[in-house]
Scaffold this motif. Sequence first.
Motif, PDB file in Angstrom:
ATOM      1  N   ILE A   1      -4.280   5.752  -5.893  1.00 58.38           N
ATOM      2  CA  ILE A   1      -4.655   6.228  -7.414  1.00 58.38           C
ATOM      3  C   ILE A   1      -3.586   6.698  -8.417  1.00 58.38           C
ATOM      4  O   ILE A   1      -3.827   6.523  -9.722  1.00 58.38           O
ATOM      5  CB  ILE A   1      -5.338   7.732  -6.929  1.00 58.38           C
ATOM      6  N   ALA A   2      -2.281   7.134  -7.997  1.00 53.73           N
ATOM      7  CA  ALA A   2      -1.496   7.267  -9.093  1.00 53.73           C
ATOM      8  C   ALA A   2      -0.252   6.349  -8.923  1.00 53.73           C
ATOM      9  O   ALA A   2       1.093   6.600  -8.346  1.00 53.73           O
ATOM     10  CB  ALA A   2      -0.805   8.749  -8.688  1.00 53.73           C
ATOM     11  N   ARG A   3      -0.487   5.068  -9.466  1.00 59.32           N
ATOM     12  CA  ARG A   3       0.589   4.153  -9.334  1.00 59.32           C
ATOM     13  C   ARG A   3       1.998   4.359 -10.144  1.00 59.32           C
ATOM     14  O   ARG A   3       3.088   4.456  -9.569  1.00 59.32           O
ATOM     15  CB  ARG A   3       0.140   2.775 -10.110  1.00 59.32           C
ATOM     16  N   GLU A   4       1.786   5.202 -11.332  1.00 61.74           N
ATOM     17  CA  GLU A   4       3.051   5.388 -12.050  1.00 61.74           C
ATOM     18  C   GLU A   4       3.848   6.503 -11.175  1.00 61.74           C
ATOM     19  O   GLU A   4       5.111   6.463 -11.029  1.00 61.74           O
ATOM     20  CB  GLU A   4       2.699   5.947 -13.383  1.00 61.74           C
ATOM     21  N   ALA A   5       3.314   7.429 -10.507  1.00 59.86           N
ATOM     22  CA  ALA A   5       3.851   8.400  -9.654  1.00 59.86           C
ATOM     23  C   ALA A   5       4.576   7.982  -8.621  1.00 59.86           C
ATOM     24  O   ALA A   5       5.572   8.201  -8.233  1.00 59.86           O
ATOM     25  CB  ALA A   5       2.835   9.564  -9.594  1.00 59.86           C
TER      26      ALA A   5
ATOM     27  N   PRO B   1       0.954  -1.434   0.096  1.00 60.69           N
ATOM     28  CA  PRO B   1      -0.051   0.038  -0.145  1.00 60.69           C
ATOM     29  C   PRO B   1       0.849   1.394  -0.153  1.00 60.69           C
ATOM     30  O   PRO B   1       0.312   2.090  -0.182  1.00 60.69           O
ATOM     31  CB  PRO B   1      -0.681  -0.133   1.271  1.00 60.69           C
ATOM     32  N   TRP B   2       1.972   1.120   0.423  1.00 69.21           N
ATOM     33  CA  TRP B   2       2.828   2.221   0.307  1.00 69.21           C
ATOM     34  C   TRP B   2       4.433   1.873   0.552  1.00 69.21           C
ATOM     35  O   TRP B   2       4.449   0.842   0.563  1.00 69.21           O
ATOM     36  CB  TRP B   2       2.767   3.130   1.723  1.00 69.21           C
ATOM     37  N   VAL B   3       5.169   2.731   0.247  1.00 69.56           N
ATOM     38  CA  VAL B   3       6.817   2.331   0.461  1.00 69.56           C
ATOM     39  C   VAL B   3       7.202   1.911   1.810  1.00 69.56           C
ATOM     40  O   VAL B   3       6.665   2.513   2.896  1.00 69.56           O
ATOM     41  CB  VAL B   3       7.736   3.533  -0.028  1.00 69.56           C
ATOM     42  N   HIS B   4       8.082   1.172   1.921  1.00 65.94           N
ATOM     43  CA  HIS B   4       8.898   0.589   3.100  1.00 65.94           C
ATOM     44  C   HIS B   4      10.110   0.993   3.297  1.00 65.94           C
ATOM     45  O   HIS B   4      10.833   0.461   2.072  1.00 65.94           O
ATOM     46  CB  HIS B   4       8.588  -0.726   3.716  1.00 65.94           C
TER      47      HIS B   4
ATOM     48  N   LEU C   1      15.421  -0.301   7.569  1.00 61.50           N
ATOM     49  CA  LEU C   1      16.439   0.556   8.402  1.00 61.50           C
ATOM     50  C   LEU C   1      17.612  -0.095   9.058  1.00 61.50           C
ATOM     51  O   LEU C   1      17.894  -1.160   9.044  1.00 61.50           O
ATOM     52  CB  LEU C   1      15.734   1.280   9.514  1.00 61.50           C
ATOM     53  N   ALA C   2      18.822   0.528   9.208  1.00 58.80           N
ATOM     54  CA  ALA C   2      20.053  -0.052   9.788  1.00 58.80           C
ATOM     55  C   ALA C   2      20.003  -1.021  11.292  1.00 58.80           C
ATOM     56  O   ALA C   2      20.724  -1.692  11.440  1.00 58.80           O
ATOM     57  CB  ALA C   2      20.876   0.989  10.048  1.00 58.80           C
ATOM     58  N   ASP C   3      18.902  -0.655  11.879  1.00 60.90           N
ATOM     59  CA  ASP C   3      18.453  -1.147  13.271  1.00 60.90           C
ATOM     60  C   ASP C   3      17.633  -2.400  13.082  1.00 60.90           C
ATOM     61  O   ASP C   3      17.299  -3.475  13.950  1.00 60.90           O
ATOM     62  CB  ASP C   3      17.899  -0.260  14.175  1.00 60.90           C
ATOM     63  N   GLY C   4      17.527  -2.984  11.875  1.00 62.36           N
ATOM     64  CA  GLY C   4      16.794  -4.141  11.606  1.00 62.36           C
ATOM     65  C   GLY C   4      15.419  -4.151  11.306  1.00 62.36           C
ATOM     66  O   GLY C   4      14.576  -5.124  11.175  1.00 62.36           O
ATOM     67  N   THR C   5      14.754  -2.798  11.602  1.00 61.97           N
ATOM     68  CA  THR C   5      13.377  -2.482  11.445  1.00 61.97           C
ATOM     69  C   THR C   5      12.762  -2.210  10.213  1.00 61.97           C
ATOM     70  O   THR C   5      13.879  -1.703   9.505  1.00 61.97           O
ATOM     71  CB  THR C   5      12.884  -1.662  12.580  1.00 61.97           C
ATOM     72  N   SER C   6      11.773  -2.056   9.848  1.00 64.19           N
ATOM     73  CA  SER C   6      11.127  -1.271   8.611  1.00 64.19           C
ATOM     74  C   SER C   6      10.206  -0.263   8.931  1.00 64.19           C
ATOM     75  O   SER C   6       9.264  -0.618   9.998  1.00 64.19           O
ATOM     76  CB  SER C   6      10.488  -2.539   7.657  1.00 64.19           C
ATOM     77  N   LEU C   7      10.381   0.714   8.395  1.00 67.40           N
ATOM     78  CA  LEU C   7       9.455   1.772   8.545  1.00 67.40           C
ATOM     79  C   LEU C   7       8.435   2.050   7.245  1.00 67.40           C
ATOM     80  O   LEU C   7       9.250   2.399   6.147  1.00 67.40           O
ATOM     81  CB  LEU C   7      10.171   3.197   8.658  1.00 67.40           C
ATOM     82  N   PRO C   8       7.073   2.144   7.347  1.00 71.85           N
ATOM     83  CA  PRO C   8       6.254   2.553   6.544  1.00 71.85           C
ATOM     84  C   PRO C   8       6.484   4.130   6.057  1.00 71.85           C
ATOM     85  O   PRO C   8       6.533   4.763   6.933  1.00 71.85           O
ATOM     86  CB  PRO C   8       4.609   2.071   6.935  1.00 71.85           C
ATOM     87  N   ALA C   9       6.525   4.497   4.882  1.00 73.88           N
ATOM     88  CA  ALA C   9       6.516   5.832   4.522  1.00 73.88           C
ATOM     89  C   ALA C   9       5.509   5.941   3.587  1.00 73.88           C
ATOM     90  O   ALA C   9       5.242   5.944   2.367  1.00 73.88           O
ATOM     91  CB  ALA C   9       7.835   6.011   3.524  1.00 73.88           C
ATOM     92  N   MET C  10       4.217   6.444   4.263  1.00 74.45           N
ATOM     93  CA  MET C  10       3.064   6.491   3.576  1.00 74.45           C
ATOM     94  C   MET C  10       2.871   7.704   2.593  1.00 74.45           C
ATOM     95  O   MET C  10       1.849   7.867   1.940  1.00 74.45           O
ATOM     96  CB  MET C  10       1.904   6.843   4.719  1.00 74.45           C
ATOM     97  N   GLY C  11       3.789   8.378   2.680  1.00 73.95           N
ATOM     98  CA  GLY C  11       3.865   9.635   1.580  1.00 73.95           C
ATOM     99  C   GLY C  11       4.076   9.182   0.258  1.00 73.95           C
ATOM    100  O   GLY C  11       3.808   9.993  -0.711  1.00 73.95           O
ATOM    101  N   ILE C  12       4.491   7.806  -0.028  1.00 72.72           N
ATOM    102  CA  ILE C  12       4.444   7.431  -1.471  1.00 72.72           C
ATOM    103  C   ILE C  12       3.831   6.189  -1.554  1.00 72.72           C
ATOM    104  O   ILE C  12       4.200   4.897  -0.979  1.00 72.72           O
ATOM    105  CB  ILE C  12       6.117   6.908  -1.797  1.00 72.72           C
ATOM    106  N   GLN C  13       2.474   6.213  -2.012  1.00 67.61           N
ATOM    107  CA  GLN C  13       1.541   5.226  -2.344  1.00 67.61           C
ATOM    108  C   GLN C  13       0.881   4.952  -3.666  1.00 67.61           C
ATOM    109  O   GLN C  13       0.727   6.250  -3.893  1.00 67.61           O
ATOM    110  CB  GLN C  13       0.560   5.522  -1.211  1.00 67.61           C
ATOM    111  N   PRO C  14       0.690   3.757  -4.043  1.00 66.77           N
ATOM    112  CA  PRO C  14       0.518   3.737  -5.272  1.00 66.77           C
ATOM    113  C   PRO C  14      -1.039   3.668  -5.542  1.00 66.77           C
ATOM    114  O   PRO C  14      -1.547   3.397  -6.723  1.00 66.77           O
ATOM    115  CB  PRO C  14       1.056   2.171  -5.741  1.00 66.77           C
TER     116      PRO C  14
END
Length: 157
Positions: free
Chosen positions: A130-134, A109-112, A115-128
Amino acid sequence: MSAEPALELPNVPSLPVTFRPTRTRAVLCTVGIAQLAALTAIAMLLPKLTGGERMSFVGTGLLILAVLLLLARPKVVARQEGITVVNLTTKRELAWAQVLRVNLRQGDPWVHLDLADGTSLPAMGIQPGIAREAAIRDARALRELTENHGTGNHTAG
């Protein structure tokens, strides 16, 4: 000097750059304002409503608008110092070296961010949504920035 090669690559935007789902944001803001206007108009046009009932219509419209504006909040800001990830209710500042990989897999649903500490952070500011290509273009640009400014090149992938 390491910033100069990044400027020569065609897919790498210059810093600072903000990534956000602009179409989704426009839809959410438009729907929020439209529903507030509709509920306010209904509250004013119905003749048998008391003052408290009118206020509850408008209050409900304001509450819905607030929720939709919260949903429109996410963004990712890349600066010379690092990345700021703003999600619905959280904001996290990351140095470039903390971000190892930028992932946008099929069905995500969005970019993940790995991270260097072994975790993953969702970055909801980039989500496919409505605008998948963007979103794909923005994810690639953020990946390039991460590889140029951080330690993304140390990760097997």
